[in-house]
Enzyme design. Structure first.
Site, PDB file in Angstrom:
ATOM      1  CD  GLU A 190      -3.007   1.304   2.077  1.00 22.41           C
ATOM      2  OE1 GLU A 190      -3.132   0.452   2.948  1.00 22.41           O
ATOM      3  OE2 GLU A 190      -3.866   2.173   1.835  1.00 22.41           O
TER       4      GLU A 190
ATOM      5  CG  ASP B 240      -3.310  -2.509   4.116  1.00 19.62           C
ATOM      6  OD1 ASP B 240      -2.587  -1.649   4.640  1.00 19.62           O
ATOM      7  OD2 ASP B 240      -4.491  -2.306   3.793  1.00 19.62           O
TER       8      ASP B 240
ATOM      9  CB  ILE C 228      -1.478  -0.079   9.517  1.00 19.62           C
ATOM     10  CG1 ILE C 228      -0.161  -0.280  10.270  1.00 19.62           C
ATOM     11  CG2 ILE C 228      -2.637   0.140  10.510  1.00 19.62           C
ATOM     12  CD1 ILE C 228       0.178   0.829  11.267  1.00 19.62           C
ATOM     13  CG  ASP C 229      -7.145  -2.927   6.096  1.00 26.82           C
ATOM     14  OD1 ASP C 229      -7.184  -2.123   5.170  1.00 26.82           O
ATOM     15  OD2 ASP C 229      -8.148  -3.524   6.538  1.00 26.82           O
TER      16      ASP C 229
ATOM     17  CB  THR D 243      -4.440   4.027   8.152  1.00 32.15           C
ATOM     18  OG1 THR D 243      -3.645   3.004   7.546  1.00 32.15           O
ATOM     19  CG2 THR D 243      -3.548   5.199   8.537  1.00 32.15           C
TER      20      THR D 243
ATOM     21  CG  ASP E 254      -7.705  -2.280   1.072  1.00 29.70           C
ATOM     22  OD1 ASP E 254      -7.004  -1.861   1.997  1.00 29.70           O
ATOM     23  OD2 ASP E 254      -8.109  -1.558   0.126  1.00 29.70           O
TER      24      ASP E 254
HETATM   25  C1  IPD Z   1      -9.141   1.081   4.434  1.00 33.82           C
HETATM   26  C2  IPD Z   1      -9.951   0.254   5.390  1.00 33.82           C
HETATM   27  C3  IPD Z   1     -11.394   0.714   5.365  1.00 33.82           C
HETATM   28  C4  IPD Z   1     -11.977   0.694   3.985  1.00 33.82           C
HETATM   29  C5  IPD Z   1     -11.114   1.483   3.026  1.00 33.82           C
HETATM   30  C6  IPD Z   1      -9.704   0.929   3.054  1.00 33.82           C
HETATM   31  P1  IPD Z   1      -6.589   1.596   5.009  1.00 33.82           P
HETATM   32  O1  IPD Z   1      -7.802   0.679   4.416  1.00 33.82           O
HETATM   33  O2  IPD Z   1      -9.871  -1.101   5.040  1.00 33.82           O
HETATM   34  O3  IPD Z   1     -12.197  -0.101   6.176  1.00 33.82           O
HETATM   35  O4  IPD Z   1     -13.270   1.223   3.989  1.00 33.82           O
HETATM   36  O5  IPD Z   1     -11.663   1.382   1.745  1.00 33.82           O
HETATM   37  O6  IPD Z   1      -8.910   1.618   2.138  1.00 33.82           O
HETATM   38  O7  IPD Z   1      -6.504   2.799   4.125  1.00 33.82           O
HETATM   39  O8  IPD Z   1      -6.942   1.932   6.392  1.00 33.82           O
HETATM   40  O9  IPD Z   1      -5.414   0.705   4.907  1.00 33.82           O
HETATM   41 CA    CA Z   2      -5.947  -0.932   3.603  1.00 31.93          CA
END
Ligand code: IPD
Ligand code: CA
Length: 255
Positions: A61, A77, A79-80, A82, A204
């Site tokens: 990412e 990813d 940190i998913d 963030t 993701d």
């Molecule tokens: C996000 C999270 C969030 C989702 C977003 C993602 P990130 O990832 O998974 O729940 O709704 O579409 O991009 O940006 O926190 O790694």
């Molecule tokens: Ca993510």
């Protein structure tokens, strides 16, 4: 191989928890952030994973990525969730998949706050902390539906709102918790029955997709014939009983 990946993710998870007040930077898109911790955890994962599969590419990412190829590729990813991480909500994940021929073959998703490690190898089932997991068998009308709001794409907000209304009328209830990787592990272990989001990136979903399918569930990209992990797409995960109606709703709200 799976054990080695899990060990690396466990080390990275401990490292993630050491960042209590990380610096935050804005990224392109609506309400899109990266923290110092995302960058550091990603670098740590590169270092830990590199010796496990020499010559594998990295698709992650927080870097510029080349096109996905058929070669072994780590899709990461760091940190998913963030935004949850920045706000101290204790609901974020690390997501790591190894793709071969553009398909996930190994997957590990960690929830460091709960000490939960989800693992899967293609054809060998899905596990939570070493115990086999399975999707639920709830019917659609009793389904707990989690969704992601595609927050970085304002043009998709209307689809999401419309779909949420339909699911609220026809299924049991809705959740929006803020980590797609954990939304997918929730489906994999039967804590929810359906998850959808109108646009998610490969990092993701690559690991979570394998976890869901290895747990007996369905992972689809409703606008495509087959999942494509090389670009952002609409995604839907569900137990087999819920898939058909959920797919109808997701597709019919895209206008
Ligand atoms: C996000 C999270 C969030 C989702 C977003 C993602 P990130 O990832 O998974 O729940 O709704 O579409 O991009 O940006 O926190 O790694
Ligand atoms: Ca993510």
């Amino acid at each position: 191989m799976l054990q080695a990946i899990e060990k690396a993710v466990r080390t990275a998870s401990e490292y993630m928890l050491t960042f209590s007040d990380p610096k935050v930077y804005e990224k392109d898109g609506h309400s899109n952030y990266v923290t110092q911790a995302d960058l550091a955890v990603q670098q740590k994962l590169f270092t830990l994973l590199e010796p496990i599969c020499e010559n594998a590419m990295f698709f992650a990412e927080e870097q510029e990525n080349a096109c996905l190829t058929d070669d072994p590729t780590w899709v990461i990813d760091p940190i998913d969730g963030t935004h949850n991480f920045m706000r101290g909500r204790l609901h974020s994940a690390i997501s790591v998949a190894l793709l071969i021929n553009k398909q996930p073959v190994y997957a590990v998703v960690a929830n460091p706050y709960r000490d939960e490690y989800y693992t899967a190898e293609k054809g060998k089932g899905a596990f939570l902390n070493g115990e086999p997991i399975h999707v639920s068998n709830e019917p659609f009308e009793k389904a707990l539906v989690s969704f992601g709001s595609s927050p970085y794409y304002a043009d998709l907000a209307a689809y999401g709102v419309k779909a949420v209304g339909r699911f609220l009328q026809e299924a049991a209830d809705i959740r929006r918790v803020g980590s797609a990787a954990l939304d997918l592990t929730d489906v994999a272990c039967g804590r929810s029955d359906i998850f959808f989001e109108y646009r998610l990136s490969p990092w993701d979903v690559a690991a979570g997709a394998l976890l869901v399918t290895e747990a007996g569930g369905e992972f689809v990209m409703p606008t495509l014939d087959a999942p494509d992990f090389s670009a952002p797409n609409t995604i839907l995960a569900a137990n087999p009983r819920c898939l058909a109606r959920a797919k109808e709703i997701v597709l019919s709200c895209m206008q």
